[in-house]
Scaffold this active site. Structure first.
Site, PDB file in Angstrom:
ATOM      1  N   LEU A 185       0.868  -1.176   0.000  1.00 42.81           N
ATOM      2  CA  LEU A 185       0.000   0.000   0.000  1.00 42.81           C
ATOM      3  C   LEU A 185       0.906   1.228   0.000  1.00 42.81           C
ATOM      4  O   LEU A 185       1.259   1.771   1.038  1.00 42.81           O
ATOM      5  CB  LEU A 185      -0.911  -0.032   1.230  1.00 42.81           C
ATOM      6  CG  LEU A 185      -2.197   0.793   1.149  1.00 42.81           C
ATOM      7  CD1 LEU A 185      -3.018   0.429  -0.090  1.00 42.81           C
ATOM      8  CD2 LEU A 185      -3.040   0.586   2.396  1.00 42.81           C
ATOM      9  N   HIS A 186       1.264   1.667  -1.200  1.00 43.55           N
ATOM     10  CA  HIS A 186       2.330   2.661  -1.358  1.00 43.55           C
ATOM     11  C   HIS A 186       1.963   4.065  -0.852  1.00 43.55           C
ATOM     12  O   HIS A 186       2.580   4.595   0.070  1.00 43.55           O
ATOM     13  CB  HIS A 186       2.710   2.770  -2.837  1.00 43.55           C
ATOM     14  CG  HIS A 186       3.050   1.475  -3.497  1.00 43.55           C
ATOM     15  ND1 HIS A 186       4.246   0.829  -3.291  1.00 43.55           N
ATOM     16  CD2 HIS A 186       2.353   0.711  -4.376  1.00 43.55           C
ATOM     17  CE1 HIS A 186       4.274  -0.279  -4.019  1.00 43.55           C
ATOM     18  NE2 HIS A 186       3.140  -0.377  -4.679  1.00 43.55           N
ATOM     19  N   ASP A 187       0.970   4.674  -1.491  1.00 38.97           N
ATOM     20  CA  ASP A 187       0.742   6.110  -1.314  1.00 38.97           C
ATOM     21  C   ASP A 187       0.289   6.543   0.074  1.00 38.97           C
ATOM     22  O   ASP A 187       0.623   7.660   0.501  1.00 38.97           O
ATOM     23  CB  ASP A 187      -0.256   6.606  -2.367  1.00 38.97           C
ATOM     24  CG  ASP A 187       0.317   6.529  -3.765  1.00 38.97           C
ATOM     25  OD1 ASP A 187       1.543   6.687  -3.921  1.00 38.97           O
ATOM     26  OD2 ASP A 187      -0.452   6.296  -4.718  1.00 38.97           O
TER      27      ASP A 187
END
Length: 313
Positions: A242-244
């Site tokens: 879950l990058h952002d």
């Protein structure tokens, strides 16, 4: 109550962008001055629409959304429908937005806002390719010292790349824009794949959003179930990175992250390594530090924060 922190979210939604936006909307500590859309995960006509869909999902049609760059500075646009679906937000069935897209061009909004607001009070949260921010810096270099900091998701080093062997998607899409930003002298906090790959959704974490029993919770679970399938197959993990949301989480709880100040240079010449972020982690080049590069995260605390804040919406 302490004064809220003013931010501009520059984004290309994208399911993980959507969760980051929801985290910001659920956090009273942050004041979203505006949201600017850029072409990236999907073309601009979809990213600006998706940004508005997420605002309406959260019950915040008051947020002003601006459309920005339709393509990178010097290269053809690369998109990621194979990850995010043809809409960019595949998973939930979200209605077409009714809130209006602002008439002003996103780059003009960024420049005018930074020149108007008190120096050092605006943080730029970059969740996608850095085209809009680079264009703003090119158009009006005087904004650079007025920016409090840029917190961005992009790049990688020890983890390599996720779209080529050496390049992370956001930087690869517009390496020339990233080069402008990293050379700007603005304080930068960088969330590379080295940290975001440690923030895995997992089936248990995704189910927790569904158990909230809200429109936001259900839509988030559906987005993540669609989004994670690509990375689960690619990396063989339970869930996807879950990058952002790491960008927004850093503004709320910086103690969740650990890294070090480094020099970062973006490759813009070699097609073999185009978009690579060359991070001088060990200080061997003697080039001046230009970014706080994060490498470690308390992932349990991150997901607890996400669940608590999305539960407010």
């Amino acid at each position: 109550m302490p004064q809220s922190r003013k931010i501009i979210i520059d984004t290309d939604p994208g399911q993980d962008d959507a969760v980051a936006i929801l985290l910001a909307l659920g956090s009273a500590e942050l004041e979203i001055v505006g949201m600017t859309a850029v072409a990236g995960n999907v073309p601009l006509r979809l990213t600006e629409k998706n940004a508005r869909k997420i605002c309406e999902l959260a019950g915040r049609p008051d947020i002003k959304v601006y459309a920005g760059a339709i393509r990178p500075l010097a290269r053809e646009l690369v998109t990621a429908e194979e990850v995010h679906g043809e809409t960019g937000l595949n998973g939930p069935q979200l209605p077409e937005p009714t809130m209006e897209l602002q008439d002003k061009y996103a780059v003009d909004f960024i420049v005018e806002t930074l020149m108007k607001e008190e120096r050092g009070t605006i943080t730029l949260c970059a969740l996608g390719p850095l085209t809009n921010i680079a264009l703003a810096l090119i158009r009006e270099p005087m904004i650079a010292p007025r920016i409090k900091e840029i917190v961005l998701m992009g790049g990688g080093f020890f983890e390599g790349g996720n779209v080529t062997p050496t390049a992370e998607f956001n930087i690869y899409v517009d390496p020339h824009a990233a080069d402008v930003v990293f050379k700007s002298g603005i304080p930068i906090v960088m969330m590379p794949l080295d940290v975001t790959h440690k923030a895995l959704t997992t089936a248990k974490r995704t189910q927790a959003y569904r158990k909230l029993g809200t429109r936001v919770g259900t839509a988030t679970a559906e987005m993540l179930e669609f989004f994670e399938r690509f990375d689960e197959e690619k990396y063989g993990t339970d869930g996807g990175p879950l990058h952002d949301p790491c960008v927004i989480a850093y503004l709320l709880k910086p103690e969740l992250f650990r890294g070090r100040n480094c020099n970062v240079v973006v490759e813009t010449a070699s097609e073999l390594t185009m978009g690579m972020t060359v991070i001088d982690w060990w200080g061997v080049t003697k080039r001046p530090n230009n970014a706080m590069v994060m490498r470690d995260i308390d992932d349990d605390a991150l997901f607890a924060l996400l669940l608590e804040r999305l539960g407010r919406l």
